[in-house]
Write an enzyme that holds these catalytic residues in place. Sequence first.
Site, PDB file in Angstrom:
ATOM      1  N   LEU A  51       0.687  -1.213  -0.157  1.00 49.31           N
ATOM      2  CA  LEU A  51       0.055  -0.152  -0.054  1.00 49.31           C
ATOM      3  C   LEU A  51       0.819   1.188   0.226  1.00 49.31           C
ATOM      4  O   LEU A  51       0.313   2.503  -0.130  1.00 49.31           O
ATOM      5  CB  LEU A  51      -0.927   0.004   1.202  1.00 49.31           C
ATOM      6  CG  LEU A  51      -2.255  -1.041   1.181  1.00 49.31           C
ATOM      7  CD1 LEU A  51      -2.801  -1.274   2.581  1.00 49.31           C
ATOM      8  CD2 LEU A  51      -3.183  -0.419   0.136  1.00 49.31           C
ATOM      9  N   GLU A 123      -7.528  -6.176   3.391  1.00 46.88           N
ATOM     10  CA  GLU A 123      -6.583  -6.970   4.348  1.00 46.88           C
ATOM     11  C   GLU A 123      -7.620  -7.895   4.878  1.00 46.88           C
ATOM     12  O   GLU A 123      -7.112  -8.658   5.586  1.00 46.88           O
ATOM     13  CB  GLU A 123      -6.083  -5.920   5.314  1.00 46.88           C
ATOM     14  CG  GLU A 123      -5.614  -5.107   4.809  1.00 46.88           C
ATOM     15  CD  GLU A 123      -3.965  -5.328   4.134  1.00 46.88           C
ATOM     16  OE1 GLU A 123      -3.877  -6.605   3.770  1.00 46.88           O
ATOM     17  OE2 GLU A 123      -3.142  -4.204   3.660  1.00 46.88           O
TER      18      GLU A 123
END
Length: 204
Positions: A51, A123
């Site tokens: 990310l 996630e």
Amino acid sequence: MIFHIASAAILTNIAILELYSIYSYTTDLAEIGANIQNESPLHRIFVYGTLKRGEPNHKLIQDAANGYAKFLGLAKTTTTYPLIIATKYNIPFLLKKSGIGHHVIGEIYDVDSKMLTRLDELEEHPHFYERTEENVLMAPESKLKFNNNFEEVGILTKAWIYFLPKFKSTLLEEHMYESYSNIGAHGLKYRENVESTATVEDVL
């Protein structure tokens, strides 16, 4: 008599005006309170893998359709953790095992609730990764260009971090990194495709 009637009418009008003012004031306060409640609070997150800026999944944070995100600087965990690259997809994992590994370096963002929800989906929190709030040292990137010592230029803040809470013990035998890069010397490039999602079976 006429004077008394006129006085009573005036007093009645004043009372009505006062009641209306109180009602309006209370209504305004209620509306302000509702607006404050409806505003999305910001959440501070620490990202250490795909990310980050320049990494394969950073586009998720950049996309305003996913919500609001503001880059604040770099950060370093105050506790050591194992940051590894594992599974056939070469995914970076931060294992929930303090006391070994490194003080991991990543990036800090403030995000709104919409973006946090989107990150939780990516996630798979809390079924795969688990998001917990931890202490990190945060510093502006500009200051670290001249002094790479977080302890001297950083400030302590709390941030949400996505950990892998359950994993097979053999993952602790993998090489542990202080900082992740998809194009690092390790040669383990993230395999981004429609199947690039690890499962619990991959790590347990």
